[in-house]
Design a protein around this motif. Structure first.
Motif, PDB file in Angstrom:
ATOM      1  N   LEU B 115      -8.460 -12.059   9.601  1.00 36.07           N
ATOM      2  CA  LEU B 115      -8.870 -10.726  10.039  1.00 36.07           C
ATOM      3  C   LEU B 115      -7.800  -9.756   9.554  1.00 36.07           C
ATOM      4  N   VAL B 116      -8.223  -8.766   8.756  1.00 34.65           N
ATOM      5  CA  VAL B 116      -7.247  -7.828   8.187  1.00 34.65           C
ATOM      6  C   VAL B 116      -7.191  -6.566   9.035  1.00 34.65           C
ATOM      7  N   ILE B 117      -6.001  -6.188   9.422  1.00 33.33           N
ATOM      8  CA  ILE B 117      -5.802  -4.947  10.178  1.00 33.33           C
ATOM      9  C   ILE B 117      -4.669  -4.184   9.502  1.00 33.33           C
ATOM     10  N   GLN B 118      -4.899  -2.888   9.266  1.00 38.02           N
ATOM     11  CA  GLN B 118      -3.845  -2.074   8.657  1.00 38.02           C
ATOM     12  C   GLN B 118      -3.080  -1.348   9.752  1.00 38.02           C
ATOM     13  N   VAL B 119      -1.777  -1.458   9.694  1.00 39.48           N
ATOM     14  CA  VAL B 119      -0.932  -0.755  10.669  1.00 39.48           C
ATOM     15  C   VAL B 119       0.010   0.154   9.888  1.00 39.48           C
ATOM     16  N   ALA B 160       4.362   6.020   6.830  1.00 33.73           N
ATOM     17  CA  ALA B 160       4.031   7.350   6.338  1.00 33.73           C
ATOM     18  C   ALA B 160       5.276   8.188   6.100  1.00 33.73           C
ATOM     19  N   ASP B 161       6.383   7.838   6.736  1.00 34.19           N
ATOM     20  CA  ASP B 161       7.544   8.718   6.628  1.00 34.19           C
ATOM     21  C   ASP B 161       8.851   7.959   6.382  1.00 34.19           C
ATOM     22  N   VAL B 162       9.364   7.290   7.390  1.00 33.67           N
ATOM     23  CA  VAL B 162      10.650   6.616   7.239  1.00 33.67           C
ATOM     24  C   VAL B 162      10.446   5.119   7.458  1.00 33.67           C
ATOM     25  N   ILE B 163      11.517   4.340   7.395  1.00 30.90           N
ATOM     26  CA  ILE B 163      11.378   2.898   7.586  1.00 30.90           C
ATOM     27  C   ILE B 163      11.204   2.601   9.070  1.00 30.90           C
ATOM     28  N   HIS B 164      10.117   1.933   9.403  1.00 32.61           N
ATOM     29  CA  HIS B 164       9.904   1.408  10.746  1.00 32.61           C
ATOM     30  C   HIS B 164       9.905  -0.116  10.632  1.00 32.61           C
ATOM     31  N   SER B 165       9.871  -0.798  11.773  1.00 32.33           N
ATOM     32  CA  SER B 165       9.758  -2.242  11.733  1.00 32.33           C
ATOM     33  C   SER B 165       8.811  -2.695  12.831  1.00 32.33           C
ATOM     34  N   PHE B 166       7.828  -3.488  12.426  1.00 30.73           N
ATOM     35  CA  PHE B 166       6.799  -3.947  13.360  1.00 30.73           C
ATOM     36  C   PHE B 166       7.294  -5.219  14.029  1.00 30.73           C
ATOM     37  N   GLN B 175       8.816  -7.417  10.878  1.00 30.79           N
ATOM     38  CA  GLN B 175       8.589  -7.109   9.463  1.00 30.79           C
ATOM     39  C   GLN B 175       8.744  -5.599   9.264  1.00 30.79           C
ATOM     40  N   ASP B 176       9.549  -5.222   8.283  1.00 32.36           N
ATOM     41  CA  ASP B 176       9.787  -3.795   8.059  1.00 32.36           C
ATOM     42  C   ASP B 176       8.570  -3.108   7.468  1.00 32.36           C
ATOM     43  N   MET B 177       8.404  -1.828   7.834  1.00 28.77           N
ATOM     44  CA  MET B 177       7.379  -0.989   7.220  1.00 28.77           C
ATOM     45  C   MET B 177       8.128   0.041   6.399  1.00 28.77           C
ATOM     46  N   ILE B 178       7.964  -0.046   5.084  1.00 30.08           N
ATOM     47  CA  ILE B 178       8.802   0.748   4.182  1.00 30.08           C
ATOM     48  C   ILE B 178       7.918   1.722   3.413  1.00 30.08           C
ATOM     49  N   PRO B 179       8.275   3.008   3.404  1.00 26.76           N
ATOM     50  CA  PRO B 179       7.455   3.971   2.662  1.00 26.76           C
ATOM     51  C   PRO B 179       7.351   3.561   1.191  1.00 26.76           C
ATOM     52  N   GLY B 180       6.136   3.509   0.680  1.00 25.33           N
ATOM     53  CA  GLY B 180       5.946   3.188  -0.724  1.00 25.33           C
ATOM     54  C   GLY B 180       5.895   1.710  -1.025  1.00 25.33           C
ATOM     55  N   ARG B 181       6.028   0.855  -0.008  1.00 22.51           N
ATOM     56  CA  ARG B 181       5.950  -0.580  -0.255  1.00 22.51           C
ATOM     57  C   ARG B 181       5.174  -1.225   0.887  1.00 22.51           C
ATOM     58  N   ASP B 182       4.093  -1.915   0.556  1.00 24.46           N
ATOM     59  CA  ASP B 182       3.262  -2.497   1.599  1.00 24.46           C
ATOM     60  C   ASP B 182       3.712  -3.919   1.911  1.00 24.46           C
ATOM     61  N   ASN B 183       3.897  -4.192   3.176  1.00 20.82           N
ATOM     62  CA  ASN B 183       4.289  -5.521   3.618  1.00 20.82           C
ATOM     63  C   ASN B 183       3.146  -6.178   4.386  1.00 20.82           C
ATOM     64  N   GLN B 184       3.278  -7.485   4.591  1.00 20.18           N
ATOM     65  CA  GLN B 184       2.246  -8.217   5.318  1.00 20.18           C
ATOM     66  C   GLN B 184       2.868  -9.072   6.403  1.00 20.18           C
TER      67      GLN B 184
END
Lengths: 183, 330
Positions: B115-119, B160-166, B175-184
């Motif tokens: 199941l794919v979910i985009q965050v 959308a803006d700065v580095i967050h981490s889920f 897992q980091d959320m990095i602007p301009g780079r999609d992680n899984q």
């Protein structure tokens, strides 16, 4: 000999003292005011515009606040975000203009002062500039107006919004005067 | 003296042990990822505790032993000891590294049909999108992720803006959320329940107030939830709710927020189509009650200073109507 040593010590003390003072200066951060009291926000709308819609008297409360929308980096950065979020690029592009006029060529159709810019955003202008009265709060319109003025200012400024994350397509906001900017 | 200190110390140990369970704990595994990490955590902790104990014993022996003239053959003995210690160190580190590597590989193994979910991380909230997989329309919500129990989930993380981490510790690692780079992030939620997650990378003024809820449900309940979320907002029942919707559309609210089925179509703030069906408000800051909604609208900058929701001036009766309408968006 003795005298020389004393002078050396003095210089060292001076250096320590100077760096201590400099370090202290670094403690002072620019005030970042995120909340506007509702009466202040209401008063921010009290601009007295000239009958032709160009120029006028800014609200007294803006001066009383210390003109943050023109000199505070946080407010300018918020204005820059609003510029992007509310689709200003769709007509003005990155400031160089598209279907709407350029904001950085030093030519202001309706005057370069904050009141004129504020009124342009709030009420709209002929030939397609929409009104943002019901889409932004008063303080947000001021943030955006301050940013637009910095974008096309005639002289370089120390106050600047945050840098763009994307590659620059135009000179930075705190560059040399707009009219001298390369086209 | 030592015995007098014991009770508070024991109390402290007990108090910190309560942090090991609950809805946000890596040591209370409810997902495939965190179970694998827990299985790694305890052996590593035990091995490191043993190493620490051995080092402390040798150190204590060295400190306490009496000074004696060093016999000639002692040099040879200490050389052997140094070699043995070096070998043991290399061995321990190698085993732990290999174990860690294998665990990491095991965690990121993907199943055939997840199941794919985009965050997407924003300052300071989470946008959650269930992509349109079968033509019934995508679902966009915020700060709350519903999951079916037992099915593999792939979260596609962006910023959308700065580095967050889920990070939902009970389900899997961060897992980091990095602007301009999609992680899984891939994992299976194993037991139903509500878990809490938190941004784990300092992302600005309100980083601490960037939480989210994971609602793990049986598959049937999840499908029902998803179907309900696909619906547009229900038309307002009664004059007060109608007023609320009209004010929301006409004032700046609708410029940033979308409520599907109304004229409010903003894309800057969270989607509010089924706002009141969520458990919390403002990324975990307030409970979802009508009073909290009104308080949030009345003064968002006092509740969460620096967030991008402006204080929109509303008259008391307008605030009543808007909060009533928002609380009706279930």
């Amino acid at each position: 000999m003795r005298l020389g040593v004393r002078i050396k010590l003095g210089a060292r003390r001076m250096a320590i003292l100077t760096s201590a003072v400099l370090a202290l200066a670094a403690c002072e951060r620019e005030e970042r005011s995120t909340r506007v009291d509702p009466p202040v926000a209401a008063a921010l709308d009290a601009v007295a515009v000239m009958p032709n819609g160009i120029g006028g008297r800014p609200p007294e409360v803006h001066a009383a606040l210390g003109k943050p929308y023109r000199s505070n980096a946080y407010q300018l950065s918020q204005g820059k975000q609003l510029y992007e979020w509310f689709g200003c690029q769709s007509c003005h592009a990155d400031g160089q203009g598209g279907s709407g006029p350029s904001l950085i060529d030093g030519w202001w159709e309706y005057g370069p002062d904050l009141v004129s810019i504020y009124v342009s955003i709030r009420d709209g202008r002929p030939h397609g500039m929409p009104s943002f009265r019901n889409r932004l709060t008063n303080d947000q319109i001021w943030q955006l107006a301050g940013y637009i003025q910095v974008l096309g200012a005639y002289s370089a400024d120390t106050a600047a919004p945050s840098r763009s994350d994307r590659p620059q397509t135009r000179p930075a906001e705190n560059r040399a005067p707009a009219t001298m900017a390369p086209h | 003296m030592a015995t007098r200190r014991l009770p508070p110390l024991a109390l402290l140990a007990c108090a910190s042990a309560t942090g090991c369970s609950g809805w946000q704990s890596a040591l209370d595994a409810r997902g495939s990822g965190s179970r694998a990490l827990e299985a790694l955590f305890w052996p590593v902790t035990a091995a490191l505790a043993l190493v620490w104990l051995a080092v402390m014993l040798v150190l204590a022996a060295a400190l306490l032993r009496r000074r004696r003239p060093v016999p000639a053959q002692a040099a040879r003995r200490s050389e052997i000891a140094v070699w043995a210690a070096t070998l043991a160190t290399v061995l321990v580190i190698t085993v732990l590294t290999v174990a860690s590597h294998l665990t990491t590989r095991h965690i990121s193994r993907a199943a055939a049909d997840p199941l794919v979910i985009q965050v997407r991380g924003y300052q300071w909230w989470w946008q959650v999108t269930y992509p349109d997989s079968d033509g019934t329309g995508a679902v966009v919500t915020a700060n709350e992720i519903h999951l079916p129990v037992g099915r593999q989930v792939r979260l596609e993380l962006s910023s959308a803006d700065v580095i967050h981490s889920f990070w939902v510790p009970s389900l899997t690692g961060k897992q980091d959320m990095i602007p301009g780079r999609d992680n899984q992030l891939t994992f299976v939620a194993e037991t139903p329940g509500i878990l809490r997650g938190q941004c784990a990378e300092f992302c600005g003024l309100q980083h601490a107030h960037m939480a989210l809820l994971m609602v793990v449900e049986p598959p049937a309940e999840f499908e029902a939830w998803l179907a309900a979320q696909r619906q547009e907002a229900a038309p307002p029942a009664g004059p007060m709710l109608r007023d609320g919707q009209r004010i929301f559309e006409q004032r700046p609210c609708g410029a940033c927020h979308r409520v599907r089925g109304t004229a409010a179509a903003g894309e800057i703030g969270p989607d509010l189509t089924h706002f009141a069906s969520r458990g919390t408000l403002a990324a975990g800051v307030l409970p979802m009650t009508r009073g909290a909604i009104a308080a949030w609208i009345a003064d968002p900058q006092t509740i969460k200073p620096g967030n991008n929701m402006p204080l929109v001036p509303l008259a008391p009766d307008e605030l009543q109507a808007v909060s009533a309408w928002l609380a009706s968006l279930r």
